[in-house]
Design an enzyme around this catalytic site. Structure first.
Site, PDB file in Angstrom:
ATOM      1  CG  HIS A   1      67.583-152.067   4.903  1.00 18.70           C
ATOM      2  ND1 HIS A   1      66.522-152.853   4.037  1.00 18.70           N
ATOM      3  CD2 HIS A   1      67.399-150.883   4.098  1.00 18.70           C
ATOM      4  CE1 HIS A   1      66.254-152.279   3.146  1.00 18.70           C
ATOM      5  NE2 HIS A   1      66.690-151.093   3.284  1.00 18.70           N
TER       6      HIS A   1
ATOM      7  CD  GLU B   1      65.173-155.769   2.862  1.00 15.34           C
ATOM      8  OE1 GLU B   1      65.371-155.236   3.940  1.00 15.34           O
ATOM      9  OE2 GLU B   1      65.029-155.175   1.654  1.00 15.34           O
TER      10      GLU B   1
ATOM     11  CB  SER C   1      67.039-151.081  -0.330  1.00 15.73           C
ATOM     12  OG  SER C   1      66.106-150.163   0.367  1.00 15.73           O
TER      13      SER C   1
END
Length: 354
Positions: free
Chosen positions: A324, A254, A145
């Protein structure tokens, strides 16, 4: 009263001083060839792992979960001094977050560094990171992230292999734990990672989770260095001294909780900065919560990403097992790898640790 010319000189001097860290990094980036890759020492059973929060604030419950996860994997724990600090939505002022990260790199007892969560704020650290310290004391750094900012910058300016994988507060699965420990503890000349069956089952068994399905957009086999991470961070760094170099690389991306038009905007920003066709191949992970919101007109997520991937003459896939999500594999930044769209596997072509 200061005249206009004098005032102008003061303003210019102030702006130049404020820009010094970035300007220094830009000189570093442009003056040097790609740095020689440094691999951290492998993790051994019982080693000490340092827990840090270089980005978003964390709760006591999150810290406790990260401690429990670390100990359950057979390691000892060392906590950063400033873990419980709060500064807006950040885990304390950037200087304190930086001090904890540098402290773990400099501590001879700490063998790996595990970020408890992502969130936001990691980019604030980039102009101030001691890249020379990281080269002198190479260590495993794991997270995803917002931690993407650290991975990309450290790879570019320290040449250190870091690891896009679960954060300390993650709810771990056998799949994610197995691949994490294999990559960090059991180096192999070739290591093949299949996609998680649990993710594929979710795509077919649970309505609204079609984005978990594996899709080959452009078939083929591609080999290159692994680079990428969270789309918002990789796109935000484009054009800066800390940007990822996607040329001849396997670019992995992502995202979470972004509508398709925002995903399109970020992909466009990346493509305008460094054309996707320059990469060896592109892997999109599972974009959780990235479908259209509300009843307004919108492309689907697949239609959005296909606009960028289908025109390419390089292999491209979506729905691979990172992001995630619970069942995710670990990607070592800078390591050579081979993606195979027919077998739906990623093979690391060299050890990520020594």
């Amino acid at each position: 009263m200061t005249d206009r010319r004098g005032f102008g000189r003061i303003v210019i001097a102030a702006l130049a001083a404020a820009a010094l860290p970035v300007a220094a990094a830009a000189r570093l980036s442009s003056a040097r060839k790609p740095m020689q890759l440094i691999k951290p020492p492998r993790l051994l059973p019982g080693d000490t792992i340092g827990l840090v929060t270089p980005a978003g604030q964390v709760s006591k419950a999150a810290i406790d979960k990260a401690i429990a996860n670390t100990e359950a994997l057979g390691f000892q724990v060392k906590l950063g001094r400033h873990l419980e600090e709060v500064h807006g939505n950040y885990a304390g002022p950037w200087q304190h977050r930086l001090d904890d990260l540098h402290g773990m790199f400099g501590d001879p007892d700490v063998k790996a560094i595990w970020t408890i969560r992502g969130g936001s704020g990691a980019m604030q650290l980039l102009p101030h990171l001691d890249y020379a310290l990281m080269r002198r004391h190479p260590k495993i750094l794991v997270g995803y992230s917002d931690i993407t900012a650290l991975h990309v910058a450290i790879h570019r300016h320290a040449g250190l292999v870091t690891f896009h994988g679960p954060v300390g507060m993650s709810t771990l699965s056998d799949y994610s734990t197995g691949h994490l420990l294999d990559v960090l503890m059991r180096p192999e000349d070739e290591y093949t990672i299949p996609m998680a069956l649990d993710n594929s089952r979710k795509a077919f068994d649970e309505p609204g989770h079609e984005h978990y399905a594996l899709r080959t957009v452009v078939p083929g086999v591609a080999t290159g260095r692994l680079t990428g991470g969270n789309l918002a961070l990789v796109s935000a760094l484009a054009g800066t001294p800390y940007a990822a170099d996607i040329r001849d690389a396997l670019l992995f991306l992502e995202e979470v909780n972004e509508e398709p038009y925002r995903v399109d905007r970020m992909l466009m920003q990346l493509n305008l900065n460094q054309p996707f066709r320059a990469a060896a191949g592109i892997m999109l992970g599972i974009f959780e919560g990235c479908g259209p919101a509300g009843d307004g007109p919108s492309l689907t997520l697949d239609e959005t990403t296909d606009q960028h991937l289908r025109p390419l003459a390089i292999p491209a896939v979506t729905g691979w097992s990172f992001g995630h999500i619970r069942h995710q594999f670990t990607l070592p930044m800078g390591i050579r790898a081979r993606m195979d769209t027919r077998r739906q596997t990623l093979t690391l072509l060299e050890p990520a640790v020594r």
